[in-house]
Design an enzyme around this catalytic site. Structure first.
Site, PDB file in Angstrom:
ATOM      1  N   ASP A  30      19.136  23.239  22.074  1.00  0.00           N
ATOM      2  CA  ASP A  30      19.944  24.425  22.375  1.00  0.00           C
ATOM      3  C   ASP A  30      19.834  25.413  21.208  1.00  0.00           C
ATOM      4  OD1 ASP A  30      22.624  24.873  24.451  1.00  0.00           O
ATOM      5  OD2 ASP A  30      22.435  26.155  22.682  1.00  0.00           O
ATOM      6  N   ILE A  31      19.763  26.690  21.536  1.00  0.00           N
ATOM      7  CA  ILE A  31      19.613  27.725  20.507  1.00  0.00           C
ATOM      8  C   ILE A  31      20.893  27.895  19.686  1.00  0.00           C
ATOM      9  CG2 ILE A  31      20.384  29.752  21.843  1.00  0.00           C
ATOM     10  CD1 ILE A  31      17.822  31.185  20.868  1.00  0.00           C
ATOM     11  N   ASN A  92      27.956  22.208  33.028  1.00  0.00           N
ATOM     12  CA  ASN A  92      28.950  23.189  33.466  1.00  0.00           C
ATOM     13  C   ASN A  92      28.529  23.767  34.808  1.00  0.00           C
ATOM     14  OD1 ASN A  92      30.462  22.981  31.017  1.00  0.00           O
ATOM     15  ND2 ASN A  92      28.903  24.216  30.006  1.00  0.00           N
ATOM     16  N   GLY A  98      32.168  27.904  32.322  1.00  0.00           N
ATOM     17  CA  GLY A  98      31.321  28.504  31.290  1.00  0.00           C
ATOM     18  C   GLY A  98      29.833  28.392  31.542  1.00  0.00           C
ATOM     19  N   GLN A  99      29.427  28.176  32.810  1.00  0.00           N
ATOM     20  CA  GLN A  99      27.976  28.130  33.077  1.00  0.00           C
ATOM     21  C   GLN A  99      27.402  29.535  32.935  1.00  0.00           C
ATOM     22  OE1 GLN A  99      26.738  26.749  36.987  1.00  0.00           O
ATOM     23  NE2 GLN A  99      24.622  26.486  36.320  1.00  0.00           N
ATOM     24  N   HIS A 105      21.224  22.349  33.982  1.00  0.00           N
ATOM     25  CA  HIS A 105      20.852  21.757  32.693  1.00  0.00           C
ATOM     26  C   HIS A 105      21.929  20.773  32.297  1.00  0.00           C
ATOM     27  CE1 HIS A 105      22.908  25.617  32.209  1.00  0.00           C
ATOM     28  NE2 HIS A 105      23.497  25.123  31.122  1.00  0.00           N
ATOM     29  N   LEU A 106      21.500  19.625  31.783  1.00  0.00           N
ATOM     30  CA  LEU A 106      22.420  18.669  31.183  1.00  0.00           C
ATOM     31  C   LEU A 106      22.420  18.926  29.685  1.00  0.00           C
ATOM     32  CD1 LEU A 106      21.552  15.297  32.991  1.00  0.00           C
ATOM     33  CD2 LEU A 106      23.081  17.139  33.729  1.00  0.00           C
ATOM     34  N   HIS A 107      23.629  19.133  29.127  1.00  0.00           N
ATOM     35  CA  HIS A 107      23.768  19.193  27.675  1.00  0.00           C
ATOM     36  C   HIS A 107      23.870  17.752  27.175  1.00  0.00           C
ATOM     37  CE1 HIS A 107      25.209  23.538  27.423  1.00  0.00           C
ATOM     38  NE2 HIS A 107      25.481  23.279  28.691  1.00  0.00           N
TER      39      HIS A 107
HETATM   40  P1  5GP Z   1      25.816  26.846  29.890  1.00  0.00           P
HETATM   41  O1  5GP Z   1      26.757  27.808  29.205  1.00  0.00           O
HETATM   42  O2  5GP Z   1      25.156  27.497  31.087  1.00  0.00           O
HETATM   43  O3  5GP Z   1      26.426  25.517  30.215  1.00  0.00           O
HETATM   44  O4  5GP Z   1      24.687  26.523  28.832  1.00  0.00           O
HETATM   45  C1  5GP Z   1      23.660  27.396  28.536  1.00  0.00           C
HETATM   46  C2  5GP Z   1      23.138  27.004  27.178  1.00  0.00           C
HETATM   47  O5  5GP Z   1      21.878  27.634  26.983  1.00  0.00           O
HETATM   48  C3  5GP Z   1      24.040  27.433  26.027  1.00  0.00           C
HETATM   49  O6  5GP Z   1      24.463  26.285  25.305  1.00  0.00           O
HETATM   50  C4  5GP Z   1      23.148  28.368  25.196  1.00  0.00           C
HETATM   51  O7  5GP Z   1      23.345  28.224  23.814  1.00  0.00           O
HETATM   52  C5  5GP Z   1      21.761  27.956  25.619  1.00  0.00           C
HETATM   53  N1  5GP Z   1      20.772  29.027  25.528  1.00  0.00           N
HETATM   54  C6  5GP Z   1      20.924  30.326  25.938  1.00  0.00           C
HETATM   55  N2  5GP Z   1      19.790  31.014  25.717  1.00  0.00           N
HETATM   56  C7  5GP Z   1      18.919  30.126  25.150  1.00  0.00           C
HETATM   57  C8  5GP Z   1      17.561  30.265  24.687  1.00  0.00           C
HETATM   58  O8  5GP Z   1      16.926  31.317  24.763  1.00  0.00           O
HETATM   59  N3  5GP Z   1      16.978  29.137  24.168  1.00  0.00           N
HETATM   60  C9  5GP Z   1      17.650  27.949  24.071  1.00  0.00           C
HETATM   61  N4  5GP Z   1      17.000  26.898  23.536  1.00  0.00           N
HETATM   62  N5  5GP Z   1      18.922  27.787  24.511  1.00  0.00           N
HETATM   63  C10 5GP Z   1      19.534  28.881  25.035  1.00  0.00           C
END
Ligand code: 5GP
Ligand code: ZN
Length: 119
Positions: A30-31, A92, A98-99, A105-107
């Site tokens: 994750d970034i 999420n 917070g998606q 995607h699985l964190h």
């Molecule tokens: P969500 O909020 O949808 O559950 O998770 C999305 C995740 O994607 C967040 O944790 C966010 O930090 C990550 N993310 C967003 N943009 C990028 C990117 O360009 N590269 C990477 N590696 N992760 C990203």
């Protein structure tokens, strides 16, 4: 889907710090990590949510969960046959949770003690 961030990462159009890959899944860091290990595991095929994938292709959902498990072992968060020290898998769904990326995607989170309940 050309406008999907994770489809573009799967296609190699946007760089990813890949830690695990199979024919049907990709896992990358994750970034904006929320724990010492924070890896996102995605199906290479576009599905918006875990529920959508469970209906469309349960075998692929199984492959994504197996990939998350392999990442946890690779990152030292669990052994092949054990659960120590432990980790969390989060997905999420929708704005209230917070998606922000509508590609399942699985964190995989670990490397520190994780509190419960989550925020
Ligand atoms: P969500 O909020 O949808 O559950 O998770 C999305 C995740 O994607 C967040 O944790 C966010 O930090 C990550 N993310 C967003 N943009 C990028 C990117 O360009 N590269 C990477 N590696 N992760 C990203
Ligand atoms: Zn996508």
């Amino acid at each position: 889907m050309t406008d999907c961030l994770f489809c573009r990462m799967v296609a190699g159009e946007i760089p990813a710090d890949v830690v695990h890959e199979t024919d049907r899944t990709l896992a990358f860091r994750d970034i904006n990590p929320q724990a010492p290990t924070h890896v996102l595991v995605v199906p290479k095929e576009h599905h918006p949510t875990v529920a959508a994938l469970a209906h469309a292709d349960p075998d692929l959902l199984g492959a994504v969960v197996r990939a998350a498990s392999a990442v946890a072992v690779q990152e030292g968060l669990a052994t092949e046959d054990g659960v120590e020290p432990g980790y969390r898998v989060v997905t999420n769904t929708g704005p209230a949770a917070g998606q922000t990326v509508l590609h399942l995607h699985l964190h995989v989170l670990g490397g520190r003690d994780l509190r419960w309940p989550p925020g």
